[in-house]
Write a protein that holds these residues in place. Sequence first.
Motif, PDB file in Angstrom:
ATOM      1  N   SER A  20      78.749 -24.533  31.140  1.00  0.00           N
ATOM      2  CA  SER A  20      78.720 -25.142  32.475  1.00  0.00           C
ATOM      3  C   SER A  20      78.941 -24.073  33.532  1.00  0.00           C
ATOM      4  O   SER A  20      79.431 -22.991  33.239  1.00  0.00           O
ATOM      5  N   GLU A  21      78.599 -24.431  34.771  1.00  0.00           N
ATOM      6  CA  GLU A  21      78.854 -23.511  35.875  1.00  0.00           C
ATOM      7  C   GLU A  21      80.350 -23.316  36.076  1.00  0.00           C
ATOM      8  O   GLU A  21      80.797 -22.238  36.443  1.00  0.00           O
ATOM      9  N   ALA A  22      81.122 -24.359  35.809  1.00  0.00           N
ATOM     10  CA  ALA A  22      82.574 -24.262  35.969  1.00  0.00           C
ATOM     11  C   ALA A  22      83.175 -23.291  34.950  1.00  0.00           C
ATOM     12  O   ALA A  22      84.110 -22.562  35.266  1.00  0.00           O
ATOM     13  N   GLU A  23      82.635 -23.308  33.722  1.00  0.00           N
ATOM     14  CA  GLU A  23      83.063 -22.391  32.666  1.00  0.00           C
ATOM     15  C   GLU A  23      81.815 -21.703  32.142  1.00  0.00           C
ATOM     16  O   GLU A  23      81.218 -22.163  31.168  1.00  0.00           O
ATOM     17  N   PRO A  24      81.397 -20.600  32.776  1.00  0.00           N
ATOM     18  CA  PRO A  24      80.114 -19.980  32.440  1.00  0.00           C
ATOM     19  C   PRO A  24      80.127 -19.224  31.107  1.00  0.00           C
ATOM     20  O   PRO A  24      79.800 -18.048  31.031  1.00  0.00           O
ATOM     21  N   THR A  25      80.517 -19.928  30.074  1.00  0.00           N
ATOM     22  CA  THR A  25      80.505 -19.382  28.729  1.00  0.00           C
ATOM     23  C   THR A  25      80.232 -20.537  27.775  1.00  0.00           C
ATOM     24  O   THR A  25      80.516 -21.693  28.096  1.00  0.00           O
ATOM     25  N   TRP A  26      79.663 -20.232  26.620  1.00  0.00           N
ATOM     26  CA  TRP A  26      79.410 -21.278  25.630  1.00  0.00           C
ATOM     27  C   TRP A  26      80.714 -21.603  24.911  1.00  0.00           C
ATOM     28  O   TRP A  26      81.349 -20.726  24.344  1.00  0.00           O
ATOM     29  N   THR A  27      81.107 -22.874  24.959  1.00  0.00           N
ATOM     30  CA  THR A  27      82.347 -23.338  24.339  1.00  0.00           C
ATOM     31  C   THR A  27      82.004 -24.340  23.245  1.00  0.00           C
ATOM     32  O   THR A  27      81.255 -25.288  23.477  1.00  0.00           O
ATOM     33  N   GLN A  28      82.576 -24.145  22.074  1.00  0.00           N
ATOM     34  CA  GLN A  28      82.340 -25.090  20.986  1.00  0.00           C
ATOM     35  C   GLN A  28      83.157 -26.350  21.237  1.00  0.00           C
ATOM     36  O   GLN A  28      84.363 -26.291  21.443  1.00  0.00           O
ATOM     37  N   VAL A  29      82.469 -27.515  21.225  1.00  0.00           N
ATOM     38  CA  VAL A  29      83.155 -28.786  21.438  1.00  0.00           C
ATOM     39  C   VAL A  29      83.239 -29.605  20.160  1.00  0.00           C
ATOM     40  O   VAL A  29      83.969 -30.595  20.105  1.00  0.00           O
ATOM     41  N   SER A  30      82.480 -29.207  19.119  1.00  0.00           N
ATOM     42  CA  SER A  30      82.502 -29.927  17.854  1.00  0.00           C
ATOM     43  C   SER A  30      82.027 -29.000  16.742  1.00  0.00           C
ATOM     44  O   SER A  30      81.179 -28.135  16.973  1.00  0.00           O
ATOM     45  N   THR A  31      82.556 -29.193  15.546  1.00  0.00           N
ATOM     46  CA  THR A  31      82.096 -28.425  14.391  1.00  0.00           C
ATOM     47  C   THR A  31      81.043 -29.196  13.581  1.00  0.00           C
ATOM     48  O   THR A  31      80.540 -28.695  12.583  1.00  0.00           O
ATOM     49  N   GLU A  32      80.706 -30.413  14.014  1.00  0.00           N
ATOM     50  CA  GLU A  32      79.678 -31.227  13.353  1.00  0.00           C
ATOM     51  C   GLU A  32      78.328 -30.511  13.434  1.00  0.00           C
ATOM     52  O   GLU A  32      77.935 -30.050  14.502  1.00  0.00           O
ATOM     53  N   THR A  33      77.624 -30.383  12.310  1.00  0.00           N
ATOM     54  CA  THR A  33      76.297 -29.774  12.312  1.00  0.00           C
ATOM     55  C   THR A  33      75.343 -30.681  13.078  1.00  0.00           C
ATOM     56  O   THR A  33      75.192 -31.851  12.761  1.00  0.00           O
ATOM     57  N   ILE A  34      74.692 -30.119  14.097  1.00  0.00           N
ATOM     58  CA  ILE A  34      73.869 -30.888  15.019  1.00  0.00           C
ATOM     59  C   ILE A  34      72.474 -30.263  15.091  1.00  0.00           C
ATOM     60  O   ILE A  34      72.337 -29.054  15.127  1.00  0.00           O
ATOM     61  N   GLY A  35      71.469 -31.134  15.176  1.00  0.00           N
ATOM     62  CA  GLY A  35      70.100 -30.669  15.420  1.00  0.00           C
ATOM     63  C   GLY A  35      69.787 -30.855  16.893  1.00  0.00           C
ATOM     64  O   GLY A  35      70.327 -30.177  17.750  1.00  0.00           O
ATOM     65  N   MET A  36      68.954 -31.853  17.207  1.00  0.00           N
ATOM     66  CA  MET A  36      68.620 -32.169  18.595  1.00  0.00           C
ATOM     67  C   MET A  36      69.793 -32.881  19.261  1.00  0.00           C
ATOM     68  O   MET A  36      70.511 -33.634  18.622  1.00  0.00           O
ATOM     69  N   VAL A  37      69.938 -32.646  20.557  1.00  0.00           N
ATOM     70  CA  VAL A  37      70.994 -33.276  21.348  1.00  0.00           C
ATOM     71  C   VAL A  37      70.354 -34.037  22.504  1.00  0.00           C
ATOM     72  O   VAL A  37      69.435 -33.531  23.143  1.00  0.00           O
ATOM     73  N   ALA A  38      70.847 -35.252  22.762  1.00  0.00           N
ATOM     74  CA  ALA A  38      70.384 -36.033  23.917  1.00  0.00           C
ATOM     75  C   ALA A  38      71.618 -36.531  24.661  1.00  0.00           C
ATOM     76  O   ALA A  38      72.389 -37.325  24.142  1.00  0.00           O
ATOM     77  N   VAL A  39      71.787 -36.027  25.867  1.00  0.00           N
ATOM     78  CA  VAL A  39      72.914 -36.430  26.709  1.00  0.00           C
ATOM     79  C   VAL A  39      72.470 -37.637  27.531  1.00  0.00           C
ATOM     80  O   VAL A  39      71.387 -37.648  28.097  1.00  0.00           O
ATOM     81  N   THR A  40      73.301 -38.648  27.592  1.00  0.00           N
ATOM     82  CA  THR A  40      72.955 -39.871  28.304  1.00  0.00           C
ATOM     83  C   THR A  40      72.940 -39.620  29.802  1.00  0.00           C
ATOM     84  O   THR A  40      73.845 -38.990  30.354  1.00  0.00           O
ATOM     85  N   TYR A  41      71.898 -40.109  30.458  1.00  0.00           N
ATOM     86  CA  TYR A  41      71.762 -39.954  31.911  1.00  0.00           C
ATOM     87  C   TYR A  41      72.976 -40.560  32.619  1.00  0.00           C
ATOM     88  O   TYR A  41      73.309 -41.719  32.412  1.00  0.00           O
ATOM     89  N   GLY A  42      73.634 -39.778  33.437  1.00  0.00           N
ATOM     90  CA  GLY A  42      74.747 -40.271  34.228  1.00  0.00           C
ATOM     91  C   GLY A  42      76.076 -40.331  33.495  1.00  0.00           C
ATOM     92  O   GLY A  42      77.075 -40.741  34.071  1.00  0.00           O
ATOM     93  N   ASN A  43      76.119 -39.930  32.224  1.00  0.00           N
ATOM     94  CA  ASN A  43      77.370 -39.992  31.465  1.00  0.00           C
ATOM     95  C   ASN A  43      77.366 -38.898  30.405  1.00  0.00           C
ATOM     96  O   ASN A  43      76.959 -39.121  29.265  1.00  0.00           O
ATOM     97  N   ALA A  44      77.843 -37.712  30.757  1.00  0.00           N
ATOM     98  CA  ALA A  44      77.837 -36.575  29.842  1.00  0.00           C
ATOM     99  C   ALA A  44      78.788 -36.751  28.663  1.00  0.00           C
ATOM    100  O   ALA A  44      78.749 -35.972  27.723  1.00  0.00           O
ATOM    101  N   ASP A  45      79.638 -37.773  28.700  1.00  0.00           N
ATOM    102  CA  ASP A  45      80.509 -38.043  27.560  1.00  0.00           C
ATOM    103  C   ASP A  45      79.777 -38.795  26.450  1.00  0.00           C
ATOM    104  O   ASP A  45      80.206 -38.799  25.310  1.00  0.00           O
ATOM    105  N   LEU A  46      78.659 -39.448  26.782  1.00  0.00           N
ATOM    106  CA  LEU A  46      77.896 -40.227  25.815  1.00  0.00           C
ATOM    107  C   LEU A  46      76.713 -39.388  25.332  1.00  0.00           C
ATOM    108  O   LEU A  46      75.742 -39.174  26.053  1.00  0.00           O
ATOM    109  N   ILE A  47      76.833 -38.888  24.088  1.00  0.00           N
ATOM    110  CA  ILE A  47      75.851 -37.957  23.528  1.00  0.00           C
ATOM    111  C   ILE A  47      75.305 -38.523  22.218  1.00  0.00           C
ATOM    112  O   ILE A  47      76.060 -39.026  21.388  1.00  0.00           O
ATOM    113  N   TRP A  48      74.000 -38.438  22.050  1.00  0.00           N
ATOM    114  CA  TRP A  48      73.343 -38.780  20.792  1.00  0.00           C
ATOM    115  C   TRP A  48      72.851 -37.471  20.182  1.00  0.00           C
ATOM    116  O   TRP A  48      72.501 -36.536  20.902  1.00  0.00           O
ATOM    117  N   ALA A  49      72.791 -37.399  18.859  1.00  0.00           N
ATOM    118  CA  ALA A  49      72.337 -36.171  18.206  1.00  0.00           C
ATOM    119  C   ALA A  49      71.713 -36.485  16.851  1.00  0.00           C
ATOM    120  O   ALA A  49      72.026 -37.497  16.226  1.00  0.00           O
TER     121      ALA A  49
END
Length: 175
Positions: A20-49
């Motif tokens: 993010s611009e607030a933290e301009p570095t890549w931060t790991q938020v989960s160790t779950e193996t993930i392929g494609m990511v889809a962030v829900t419009y208007g709610n960055a807490d709701l993520i499908w993968a």
Amino acid sequence: DYYGATALFAGTCQGLYRWSEAEPTWTQVSTETIGMVAVTYGNADLIWATRPYQLDEAPLLRSQDGGATWTTVEMTHTTGVANIGINPRDSQTGYAIVWPDEEPGSDLRRGSLFTDWQIMPSPNANQAINTGMTIDGGTGALYVTTRDAAGARLWYTTNGDTPNIANVQWEERYG
């Protein structure tokens, strides 16, 4: 993150990362193996993968806390999910492109946590589609790609979320 375009998410074999611009570095938020990511419009807490294909395991995941914890999303008769998109008008509904089994091309499906994932009619008389898919966040239009003897084609529908899935109508955008 479509709402605040100041953040990016990346799914990897080592987990989910966020920049993010607030933290301009890549931060790991989960160790779950993930392929494609889809962030829900208007709610960055709701993520499908998507997750890597494993026999008898749910191919989709959903997080309601920005990726800290995950819930499986069941989908039957699948060899894995190549692409996932979330309907901008309904954060509980998604579109998935399922890897082909033996035939060339993939199936397009629509479903949610609460409804079965149904195979959607696809463009050009139910032609198999490629793995390319995107959704216009402003209009909700769903775009997919196909390839045939004539070459690559881009299709879109503005009624992908119609209640009766048989009424989905496609228009060729480029071909």
